[in-house]
Design a protein around this motif. Structure first.
Motif, PDB file in Angstrom:
ATOM      1  N   LEU A   1      -2.876   1.702  -4.059  1.00  0.00           N
ATOM      2  CA  LEU A   1      -3.005   0.411  -4.732  1.00  0.00           C
ATOM      3  C   LEU A   1      -4.066  -0.450  -4.058  1.00  0.00           C
ATOM      4  O   LEU A   1      -4.834  -1.161  -4.726  1.00  0.00           O
ATOM      5  N   LEU A   2      -4.144  -0.356  -2.719  1.00  0.00           N
ATOM      6  CA  LEU A   2      -5.159  -1.118  -1.998  1.00  0.00           C
ATOM      7  C   LEU A   2      -6.553  -0.610  -2.332  1.00  0.00           C
ATOM      8  O   LEU A   2      -7.492  -1.415  -2.528  1.00  0.00           O
ATOM      9  N   ASP A   3      -6.714   0.704  -2.411  1.00  0.00           N
ATOM     10  CA  ASP A   3      -8.015   1.264  -2.772  1.00  0.00           C
ATOM     11  C   ASP A   3      -8.462   0.785  -4.155  1.00  0.00           C
ATOM     12  O   ASP A   3      -9.653   0.512  -4.375  1.00  0.00           O
ATOM     13  N   ALA A   4      -7.493   0.676  -5.071  1.00  0.00           N
ATOM     14  CA  ALA A   4      -7.841   0.272  -6.433  1.00  0.00           C
ATOM     15  C   ALA A   4      -8.092  -1.225  -6.554  1.00  0.00           C
ATOM     16  O   ALA A   4      -8.923  -1.660  -7.366  1.00  0.00           O
ATOM     17  N   SER A   5      -7.396  -2.044  -5.773  1.00  0.00           N
ATOM     18  CA  SER A   5      -7.473  -3.501  -5.934  1.00  0.00           C
ATOM     19  C   SER A   5      -8.432  -4.180  -4.973  1.00  0.00           C
ATOM     20  O   SER A   5      -8.873  -5.307  -5.224  1.00  0.00           O
ATOM     21  N   PHE A   6      -8.778  -3.549  -3.850  1.00  0.00           N
ATOM     22  CA  PHE A   6      -9.607  -4.222  -2.839  1.00  0.00           C
ATOM     23  C   PHE A   6     -10.989  -4.623  -3.360  1.00  0.00           C
ATOM     24  O   PHE A   6     -11.499  -5.678  -2.968  1.00  0.00           O
ATOM     25  N   PRO A   7     -11.633  -3.827  -4.239  1.00  0.00           N
ATOM     26  CA  PRO A   7     -12.948  -4.271  -4.740  1.00  0.00           C
ATOM     27  C   PRO A   7     -12.907  -5.610  -5.454  1.00  0.00           C
ATOM     28  O   PRO A   7     -13.952  -6.254  -5.600  1.00  0.00           O
ATOM     29  N   TYR A   8     -11.742  -6.053  -5.907  1.00  0.00           N
ATOM     30  CA  TYR A   8     -11.626  -7.305  -6.665  1.00  0.00           C
ATOM     31  C   TYR A   8     -10.999  -8.423  -5.836  1.00  0.00           C
ATOM     32  O   TYR A   8     -10.549  -9.430  -6.382  1.00  0.00           O
ATOM     33  N   ILE A   9     -11.013  -8.261  -4.492  1.00  0.00           N
ATOM     34  CA  ILE A   9     -10.377  -9.279  -3.647  1.00  0.00           C
ATOM     35  C   ILE A   9     -11.155 -10.585  -3.665  1.00  0.00           C
ATOM     36  O   ILE A   9     -10.615 -11.648  -3.363  1.00  0.00           O
ATOM     37  N   GLY A  10     -12.423 -10.517  -4.046  1.00  0.00           N
ATOM     38  CA  GLY A  10     -13.204 -11.748  -4.111  1.00  0.00           C
ATOM     39  C   GLY A  10     -12.974 -12.559  -5.373  1.00  0.00           C
ATOM     40  O   GLY A  10     -13.473 -13.679  -5.485  1.00  0.00           O
ATOM     41  N   ILE A  11     -12.203 -12.030  -6.329  1.00  0.00           N
ATOM     42  CA  ILE A  11     -11.895 -12.753  -7.567  1.00  0.00           C
ATOM     43  C   ILE A  11     -10.601 -13.523  -7.371  1.00  0.00           C
ATOM     44  O   ILE A  11      -9.565 -12.952  -7.016  1.00  0.00           O
ATOM     45  N   GLU A  12     -10.648 -14.806  -7.603  1.00  0.00           N
ATOM     46  CA  GLU A  12      -9.523 -15.681  -7.299  1.00  0.00           C
ATOM     47  C   GLU A  12      -8.242 -15.227  -7.985  1.00  0.00           C
ATOM     48  O   GLU A  12      -7.162 -15.244  -7.387  1.00  0.00           O
ATOM     49  N   GLU A  13      -8.333 -14.804  -9.267  1.00  0.00           N
ATOM     50  CA  GLU A  13      -7.133 -14.454 -10.021  1.00  0.00           C
ATOM     51  C   GLU A  13      -6.544 -13.108  -9.590  1.00  0.00           C
ATOM     52  O   GLU A  13      -5.354 -12.859  -9.813  1.00  0.00           O
ATOM     53  N   LEU A  14      -7.345 -12.244  -8.964  1.00  0.00           N
ATOM     54  CA  LEU A  14      -6.891 -10.891  -8.651  1.00  0.00           C
ATOM     55  C   LEU A  14      -6.629 -10.650  -7.155  1.00  0.00           C
ATOM     56  O   LEU A  14      -6.059  -9.625  -6.796  1.00  0.00           O
ATOM     57  N   LYS A  15      -7.052 -11.568  -6.295  1.00  0.00           N
ATOM     58  CA  LYS A  15      -6.936 -11.323  -4.857  1.00  0.00           C
ATOM     59  C   LYS A  15      -5.498 -11.265  -4.378  1.00  0.00           C
ATOM     60  O   LYS A  15      -5.221 -10.734  -3.299  1.00  0.00           O
ATOM     61  N   VAL A  16      -4.553 -11.791  -5.178  1.00  0.00           N
ATOM     62  CA  VAL A  16      -3.165 -11.786  -4.752  1.00  0.00           C
ATOM     63  C   VAL A  16      -2.643 -10.366  -4.572  1.00  0.00           C
ATOM     64  O   VAL A  16      -1.769 -10.116  -3.731  1.00  0.00           O
ATOM     65  N   VAL A  17      -3.183  -9.404  -5.316  1.00  0.00           N
ATOM     66  CA  VAL A  17      -2.692  -8.019  -5.209  1.00  0.00           C
ATOM     67  C   VAL A  17      -3.049  -7.410  -3.851  1.00  0.00           C
ATOM     68  O   VAL A  17      -2.159  -6.962  -3.113  1.00  0.00           O
TER      69      VAL A  17
END
Length: 854
Positions: free
Chosen positions: A112-128
């Motif tokens: 899940l981290l591999d899939a979500s980490f590229p979007y950590i800079g997006i405010e709405e998605l960084k919570v994951v």
């Protein structure tokens, strides 16, 4: 029922297969973030069929399940737009994912981290990814390195993940811990404690072998007698201070329970003291250790060799005495730790340092053979040749075996001035400034060729490999830092005075009192701790013979004269000269002038002044103050901020009680000779002197008041200019930014506290004296005493007041001249430099020698 369940599973599988086929048909492109925006721009700008490209983009951005289109159309008919519907779906999906994260295995979390980490800079998605970090142990180092590079992301990480980043990168830890170390000295509670040199000791008696007894004077009554302020009377205990300290709590948050992080923070604290000589670092060194002691972290505390000593001195400060039992325990702790450290270092293979070029003259090289410490050395007598001087001074001390130290010495931040032979001193310096060299117990012997061993005396720039060993500690310097903690140092000074008084009353010789010798030895250790750290020496400095043989008898004679005196009226100044008294002859005065070039002698003598004034012994105090005002340099006065604050408060109390006057010798030597010069030492000393002038203004003539006020501005001009150029606000890069509070050093405003009220009242923890307080005091003096002060006799004061008033009104002033005397602007958030203490921004801290890799 089984058939229905099987049919439902088959339908679900078919649905998932169809969604996977749909995704494979559309490709791997995800229209999210900057990558999605670049894809849309490229697709629309390069497409020959624009309508087809738009349909393709819509297909990529649409929900995969085609059954959702009618539902979205229905919602649109009901007034819910697609953007609002997508936002709600995203919110619910994120809530569902974050709800399931705590129950997922570590392998699934990594996927899940591999899939979500590229979007950590997006405010709405960084919570994951942030939620995954909070439940993943350990976090892969590749992610930690990327997080460490982005300050904005690092602020939002859970504390445990931040600690993993600090464990991976010691430089990052030092960068984030140093602002808290610097800010600690500016906290209100720390300042009030460190500048308070008043101390009413618990009763101990010589006939009881200096063991604690009954009849101790209460703190409140003692401070009332001393003339201390109400705030001083209600001063918090050390435990309460460290519990409320924002800097201590920040450092505990950084360290957690990591032994390596604790060692790194202590090492940084040690380096800060070694570089700046800031005694607040010594206080933090002890208070941080005791904070973990209070929390029951015995395993972490046991890693620190200073734990027992810090705990013992904390108990002594709380009980206000250091009796024989505790003194013996203190000696055994220090001697055993130093002996063990010397033994361990002796077994280690020496690290050879490259030979230094022989560029110095032969006479200077010969003069540098013996390790000397100017901090404790006291004046020499007649001129002697070098060999006679060495043999006399070294032979005056007890014979102790000098063990050779192993390993090279780390480069000091500032090179220690080369020692000069006593013959050179005799030729080039006046008698009052000569110093006597003395050896450190455990310091390296000279080799047969006369040179000190490279492993003990080198200042090579080669990094010290011992610093890579987390178990290594500079034991003597660390122990000295515990003793250099201002409350501990003040306790030792008062105990020296109390012990000497007991010896004189018992008609004994000071040199025969072992307790007096031990107390003085620990004073020397505390006051030479900075030099010990720079020299990387694990020995204990021996007490110079001049202190026990010459100084203590002189001080004892002054005590005896005060005891035998029937009355002690204040001395009046006649024709600008102090009257001669029988207590101190000219020969004794000259000897005391020579001895007081030693920091140990000076601090003992100044503490004796405070004790004399506390006991209404004004004459003796005035005599010592006259000598101190003559011999103390500006550098010496800068080191006596606590004495200046305490003396100013004491004299102000005596003025209010009519015990002395502004035309007395006490005012001449104490106020004009020392206090007006001490305003550059710290903001606290500056404010205390101004309050003294306000309290004494009615007894001062217009000429005397104006000259005193002008002197405070002139004397502090250089330090104010230095403060204005070097002082900046402290920013804690690892803490979330709280918009409702400005970033201030030493404040808990940005600390993640559970109690919101504590956060809101964080400003109350700031220093009591700020730049704004000093400014308003000068404005009040100019307006309140307008009958005595005017443009003619106080031009600097009124130029400053007018400049402040114009700036407060928003006017722009570009003129130069006398108005520049108080030109420091930073909204009262500047930190006082004190003893070369500078406040730097994180970018400056990052480039400092403390941040350089080992």
């Amino acid at each position: 029922q089984h058939a229905a369940a099987a049919a439902a599973h088959a339908t679900h599988d078919a649905r998932m297969t169809a969604l996977a086929a749909r995704r494979a048909e559309l490709g791997t492109t995800v229209l999210v973030g900057g990558e999605g925006g670049d894809f849309i721009a490229s697709a629309l700008s390069s497409a020959s069929d624009v309508a087809g490209a738009i349909d393709h983009v819509r297909a990529l951005g649409a929900l995969l399940d085609s059954d959702c289109d009618p539902l979205l159309g229905l919602l649109g008919s009901l007034g819910v737009g697609r953007a609002q519907a997508y936002e709600e779906m995203l919110s619910r999906a994120l809530a569902e994912v974050t709800r399931r994260v705590p129950t997922l295995p570590q392998g699934t979390l990594l996927s899940l981290l591999d899939a979500s980490f590229p979007y950590i800079g997006i405010e709405e998605l960084k919570v994951v990814p942030l939620t995954v970090f909070a439940h993943m142990t350990p976090v892969p180092s590749s992610y930690l390195k990327q997080l460490s590079r982005d300050a904005g992301l690092f602020r939002q990480l859970p504390t445990e993940v931040q600690r993993q980043c600090w464990a991976l990168d010691a430089g990052l830890l030092r960068r984030h811990a140093l602002p808290s170390i610097v800010a600690y000295g500016d906290e209100k509670g720390t300042l009030l404690r460190n500048v308070d040199q008043d101390l009413e000791l618990t009763v101990l008696k010589l006939e009881d072998d200096w063991l604690a007894g009954e009849g101790a004077t209460t703190t409140a009554s003692a401070r009332a007698k001393a003339g201390a302020s109400v705030k001083g009377a209600a001063m918090k205990s050390r435990r309460a201070l460290r519990t409320a300290s924002a800097s201590v709590n920040r450092l505990k948050k950084i360290i957690g329970t990591s032994r390596n992080a604790y060692i790194e923070v202590i090492r940084l604290c040690r380096k800060h003291f070694e570089s700046n000589g800031d005694d607040a670092s010594c206080s933090l060194r002890s208070q941080l250790l005791m904070a973990y002691h209070d929390a029951g972290e015995t395993e972490l505390c046991s890693a620190d060799k200073c734990h027992r000593l810090a705990w013992l001195m904390d108990a002594c400060i709380r009980d206000r005495y250091l009796d024989s039992r505790r003194l013996h325990e203190m000696a055994s702790i220090i001697d055993a730790a130093v002996a063990a450290a010397t033994k361990v270092h002796k077994k280690k293979a020496p690290i050879k340092a490259p030979a230094r070029p022989q560029s110095k003259p032969a006479a200077q090289q010969d003069a540098a053979k013996t390790t000397r410490f100017r901090l404790v050395g006291v004046g020499g007598g007649k001129k002697k040749d070098k060999a006679a001087d060495d043999s006399e001074n070294v032979g005056a001390m007890d014979a102790v075996e000098h063990q050779a130290l192993s390993g090279g010495m780390p480069p000091p931040p500032a090179p220690t001035p080369p020692p000069v032979s006593s013959s050179a001193l005799a030729a080039n310096e006046p008698t009052a400034t000569r110093t006597t060299k003395f050896r450190i117990v455990g310091a390296p012997k000279a080799n047969k060729d006369g040179n000190e061993s490279d492993d003990g005396g080198s200042i090579s720039r080669v990094p010290d490999r011992r610093e890579q060993d987390d178990t290594f500690e500079q034991v003597s310097g660390d122990m000295g830092m515990i003793l250099r903690d201002p409350p501990v140092l003040h306790l030792l000074l008062h105990e020296v005075i109390r012990t000497l008084q007991g010896v004189i009353e018992a008609e004994k010789q000071p040199k025969d009192e072992q307790r007096l010798h031990e107390l003085t030895r620990f004073l020397c250790l505390g006051l030479t701790s900075q030099a010990l750290l720079r020299e990387n020496t694990n020995g204990i400095p021996k007490v110079p013979a001049e202190i026990t043989v010459e100084f203590f008898p002189i001080l004892g004679d002054l005590m005896l004269s005060a005891m035998l005196r029937d009355s002690d009226d204040d001395m009046d100044v006649e024709d600008g000269e102090a009257p001669e008294t029988s207590d101190m002859s000219e020969a004794v005065r000259q000897k005391l002038l020579r001895l007081m070039t030693s920091i140990v002698v000076r601090k003992i003598a100044l503490t004796f002044v405070l004790v004399c004034l506390q006991n209404d012994n004004i004459r003796t105090a005035t005599e010592v103050l006259e000598v101190a005002a003559t011999v103390m340099t500006e550098k010496d006065i800068a080191d006596e901020s606590a004495f200046a604050v305490t003396l100013a408060r004491r004299v102000a109390s005596m003025i209010s009680k009519k015990q002395t006057a502004t035309d007395s010798a006490l005012w001449k030597h104490g106020v004009e000779g020392i206090l007006l010069r001490s305003t550059s030492a710290s903001l606290e000393a500056h404010d205390a002197v101004l309050q003294l002038l306000i309290a004494s203004a009615s007894g001062l003539s217009a000429k005397s008041l104006s000259s005193a006020v002008e002197a405070t501005l002139v004397n502090t001009k250089k330090t104010r200019k230095h403060r204005r150029k070097g002082a900046k606000k402290i920013v804690y890069e690892y803490e979330p930014i709280v918009e409702s509070h400005s970033v201030r050093h030493g404040s808990s405003a940005n600390l993640d506290l559970k109690n919101t009220a504590a956060s809101e009242s964080s400003d109350a923890e700031q220093r009591a004296v700020t730049v704004d307080v000093i400014r308003s005091t000068y404005q009040m003096i100019a307006s309140k005493f307008s009958s005595k002060l005017n443009d003619t006799n106080a031009p600097v004061l009124f130029d400053y007041v007018r400049k402040r008033s114009k700036r407060d009104a928003g006017a722009l002033i570009d003129d130069e001249g006398p108005a520049d005397y108080f030109d420091d602007e930073d909204d009262g958030s500047l930190m006082e430099l004190g003893l070369d203490r500078s406040v730097k921004s994180p970018s400056v801290i990052r480039d400092s020698p403390l941040m350089s890799p080992r």
